[in-house]
Design a protein around this motif. Structure first.
Motif, short mmCIF file in Angstrom:
data_model
loop_
_atom_site.label_atom_id
_atom_site.label_comp_id
_atom_site.label_asym_id
_atom_site.label_seq_id
_atom_site.Cartn_x
_atom_site.Cartn_y
_atom_site.Cartn_z
N ARG A 104 76.02 83.38 44.25
CA ARG A 104 74.77 83.64 43.36
C ARG A 104 74.98 83.95 42.17
N LEU A 105 73.74 84.43 41.27
CA LEU A 105 74.09 84.42 39.83
C LEU A 105 73.68 85.66 39.84
N PRO A 106 74.63 86.02 38.78
CA PRO A 106 74.90 87.55 38.79
C PRO A 106 73.16 87.87 38.06
N ALA A 107 72.67 88.86 38.20
CA ALA A 107 71.47 89.23 37.16
C ALA A 107 71.75 89.96 36.08
N GLN A 108 72.89 90.25 35.69
CA GLN A 108 73.70 90.93 34.46
C GLN A 108 73.13 90.08 33.61
N ARG A 109 72.88 89.98 33.05
CA ARG A 109 73.51 88.37 31.42
C ARG A 109 74.86 88.17 30.92
N GLY A 110 75.79 89.68 30.95
CA GLY A 110 76.94 89.27 30.30
C GLY A 110 77.41 88.61 31.33
N ARG A 111 76.94 89.27 32.68
CA ARG A 111 78.03 88.36 33.89
C ARG A 111 77.21 87.37 34.12
N ARG A 112 76.66 86.56 33.82
CA ARG A 112 76.10 85.85 33.97
C ARG A 112 76.68 84.27 33.13
N ARG A 113 76.82 84.93 31.90
CA ARG A 113 77.07 84.05 30.63
C ARG A 113 78.80 84.28 30.79
N VAL A 114 79.59 85.23 31.26
CA VAL A 114 80.91 84.43 31.83
C VAL A 114 80.87 82.93 32.17
N LEU A 115 80.33 83.20 33.72
CA LEU A 115 80.10 81.98 34.45
C LEU A 115 79.41 81.41 34.57
N LEU A 116 78.58 80.59 33.61
CA LEU A 116 78.27 80.15 32.89
C LEU A 116 79.37 79.26 32.02
N GLU A 117 79.57 80.14 30.69
CA GLU A 117 80.46 79.21 30.38
C GLU A 117 81.46 78.44 31.36
N HIS A 118 82.12 79.54 32.43
CA HIS A 118 83.29 78.76 33.51
C HIS A 118 83.15 77.69 33.85
N ILE A 119 81.48 76.92 34.18
CA ILE A 119 80.61 76.22 35.19
C ILE A 119 81.09 75.60 33.42
N ALA A 120 80.91 75.57 32.79
CA ALA A 120 80.25 74.57 31.45
C ALA A 120 82.24 73.71 31.06
N GLU A 121 83.02 74.67 31.08
CA GLU A 121 83.97 74.39 30.58
C GLU A 121 84.76 73.50 31.69
N ARG A 122 84.65 73.81 33.21
CA ARG A 122 85.35 72.67 34.61
C ARG A 122 84.57 71.93 34.44
#
Length: 173
Positions: free
Chosen positions: A104-122
């Motif tokens: 699932r996507l985190p509701a908290q913006r900071g956590r979501r950003r960490v996850l999105l960076e991971h996905i974008a890089e890979r």
């Protein structure tokens, strides 16, 4: 894992309730929640902690207690050793990704950003231009079986400027 880590995992009342429900034969989160009266979120959190310690195993057939692991810990005893600390990013990724799939996507913006960076890089090489279909295909792989959908994921990547878009062509700046 040490006996101290096991004791820590079972020190919480909710985790003990979840562990007991699994011992009694409940094999999925819904059954555990029904038996314990806990929220689905509390059950999922407790199961994750119990699986991290290794005493509960989440298999295709469902949840089960790893009796051999418990016997191993009982025989080992001895002094506890400190577990290596995980970084904030590792904790976030472990929480929201299971076997390379976004739960699932985190509701908290900071956590979501960490996850999105991971996905974008890979998923995307910097500077390479991708048609929308290729972007959707890459993001669908992250969303299979989870609660998130590839369209929302794409929107968040664009909103956080991890992907740029122009006339149906996307790239990672």
């Amino acid at each position: 894992m040490s006996t101290q880590a096991l004791a820590g995992a079972l020190a919480d009342d909710r985790r003990r309730l979840v562990f007991a429900a699994i011992v009694l034969g409940d094999r999925d989160l819904a059954a555990v929640a029904a038996r314990t009266g806990l929220s689905a979120r509390d059950v999922a959190t407790a199961v994750r902690r119990l699986t991290d310690t290794g005493v509960v195993v989440d298999e295709a057939a469902g949840l089960r207690v790893d009796g051999e692991r418990l016997r191993e810990l009982a025989r080992a005893g001895g002094p506890a050793t400190a577990a290596p600390a995980q970084s904030r990013e590792e904790t976030i990724l472990r929480t929201f990704l299971r076997d390379g799939v976004l739960t699932r996507l985190p509701a908290q913006r900071g956590r979501r950003r960490v996850l999105l960076e991971h996905i974008a890089e890979r998923s995307f090489e910097p500077g390479v231009r991708y048609p929308e279909r290729a972007v959707d295909d890459a993001l669908r792989a992250w969303c299979e079986g989870g609660e998130a959908d590839h369209v929302s994921l794409r929107r968040y990547l664009i909103d956080d400027m991890l992907l740029a878009r122009d006339h149906g062509v996307y790239w990672r700046p």
